[in-house]
Design a protein around this motif. Sequence first.
Motif, PDB file in Angstrom:
ATOM      1  N   GLN A 113      -8.836 -11.357 -10.075  1.00 15.27           N
ATOM      2  CA  GLN A 113      -7.578 -10.656  -9.820  1.00 15.27           C
ATOM      3  C   GLN A 113      -7.804  -9.146  -9.817  1.00 15.27           C
ATOM      4  O   GLN A 113      -7.364  -8.430  -8.920  1.00 15.27           O
ATOM      5  CB  GLN A 113      -6.569 -11.052 -10.899  1.00 15.27           C
ATOM      6  N   SER A 114      -8.528  -8.678 -10.840  1.00 15.80           N
ATOM      7  CA  SER A 114      -8.720  -7.231 -10.908  1.00 15.80           C
ATOM      8  C   SER A 114      -9.641  -6.758  -9.786  1.00 15.80           C
ATOM      9  O   SER A 114      -9.459  -5.671  -9.265  1.00 15.80           O
ATOM     10  CB  SER A 114      -9.256  -6.820 -12.279  1.00 15.80           C
ATOM     11  N   GLU A 149      -6.486   1.004   0.525  1.00 13.28           N
ATOM     12  CA  GLU A 149      -5.399   1.979   0.668  1.00 13.28           C
ATOM     13  C   GLU A 149      -5.955   3.384   0.840  1.00 13.28           C
ATOM     14  O   GLU A 149      -5.464   4.167   1.650  1.00 13.28           O
ATOM     15  CB  GLU A 149      -4.491   1.938  -0.558  1.00 13.28           C
ATOM     16  N   ALA A 192      -9.554   3.306 -10.676  1.00 12.43           N
ATOM     17  CA  ALA A 192      -9.560   1.842 -10.767  1.00 12.43           C
ATOM     18  C   ALA A 192     -10.992   1.318 -10.675  1.00 12.43           C
ATOM     19  O   ALA A 192     -11.388   0.402 -11.411  1.00 12.43           O
ATOM     20  CB  ALA A 192      -8.704   1.256  -9.654  1.00 12.43           C
ATOM     21  N   SER A 194      -9.660  -7.957  -6.776  1.00  7.26           N
ATOM     22  CA  SER A 194      -8.864  -7.832  -5.553  1.00  7.26           C
ATOM     23  C   SER A 194      -7.912  -6.648  -5.653  1.00  7.26           C
ATOM     24  O   SER A 194      -7.648  -5.972  -4.658  1.00  7.26           O
ATOM     25  CB  SER A 194      -8.102  -9.116  -5.261  1.00  7.26           C
ATOM     26  N   ASN A 195      -7.423  -6.355  -6.866  1.00  7.80           N
ATOM     27  CA  ASN A 195      -6.568  -5.175  -7.022  1.00  7.80           C
ATOM     28  C   ASN A 195      -7.326  -3.896  -6.706  1.00  7.80           C
ATOM     29  O   ASN A 195      -6.828  -3.014  -6.003  1.00  7.80           O
ATOM     30  CB  ASN A 195      -6.032  -5.095  -8.459  1.00  7.80           C
ATOM     31  N   VAL A 196      -8.540  -3.815  -7.257  1.00  6.94           N
ATOM     32  CA  VAL A 196      -9.343  -2.618  -7.021  1.00  6.94           C
ATOM     33  C   VAL A 196      -9.687  -2.519  -5.536  1.00  6.94           C
ATOM     34  O   VAL A 196      -9.613  -1.437  -4.939  1.00  6.94           O
ATOM     35  CB  VAL A 196     -10.621  -2.662  -7.882  1.00  6.94           C
ATOM     36  N   GLN A 243      -7.941  -3.614  -3.134  1.00 10.54           N
ATOM     37  CA  GLN A 243      -6.715  -3.198  -2.451  1.00 10.54           C
ATOM     38  C   GLN A 243      -6.568  -1.679  -2.496  1.00 10.54           C
ATOM     39  O   GLN A 243      -6.257  -1.033  -1.494  1.00 10.54           O
ATOM     40  CB  GLN A 243      -5.529  -3.872  -3.142  1.00 10.54           C
ATOM     41  N   LEU A 244      -6.832  -1.095  -3.681  1.00 14.40           N
ATOM     42  CA  LEU A 244      -6.710   0.358  -3.817  1.00 14.40           C
ATOM     43  C   LEU A 244      -7.733   1.077  -2.948  1.00 14.40           C
ATOM     44  O   LEU A 244      -7.446   2.121  -2.356  1.00 14.40           O
ATOM     45  CB  LEU A 244      -6.876   0.761  -5.282  1.00 14.40           C
TER      46      LEU A 244
END
Lengths: 145, 100
Positions: free
Chosen positions: B37-38, B48, B77, B40-42, B44-45
């Motif tokens: 999860q983390s 971005e 991140a 994919s979050n990182v 994503q950032l």
Amino acid sequence: MDFFDALHTSSSGLSAQRLRMNLISGNLANISTTRTKEGGPYRRKEPVFAAQSPQTSFRKILASQNGDHLPHVKVVRIIEDQSPPLMKYDPNHPDADDNGYVALPNINLMEEMVNLISATRSYEANVTAVKAAKEMALKALEIGK
Amino acid sequence: MKDVSIYDTRGLLPRTPMLPKQTSPSPSASFEQMLQQSFSNVNQLQLEADKAVAALATGQEQDLHNTMITMEKADIAFRLLMQIRNKVINAYETIMRMGL
């Protein structure tokens, strides 16, 4: 409220000050403009700032209802100075009236320069806040070292 | 005789066997899931940040500072993720050194 909220709040401040800077540049550039689309001389423009809670997600709105919010700054309006124009005697000017007076924008160069410095300093303050928030986050990462 | 109100019909209904509890996403998700999860979050950032740079270069984004802040977010991140990775590797090595 996380680390990034501080960054977003500072970001709104940076945007607001940048817009203020743009308006001051416009005021300085048009200091002797006698013709505008609306007719008459250019009128000095100034932004109106308002504190608004960022309404991006349900969670953020809920947080703002609980008083746990960082208000963002937002430019809600741009007002035009309604003070009467400066009248200068210049009969040869094509925009002179029947008495030979030309209406010039009522812009004080000193005032604009002071506003310019104020906008720059405010921008710098926001940048410093961003840097500080980032430093804090990086310092927190050093705990594990 | 006991009165039966209409609000009390539950007792009259045949007993249904208790349904097994809804398996909502268990709060104690596995470490692997959390890590993914983390990740994919990182990621994503990072994406971005990439987008923000492209938007600035093509003139869609007017504010330079927005791009910089997006990049800083991605940076922080990623550093956090690196710290977690270092911790995991450390723990692994400690266990591997354990004499049996």
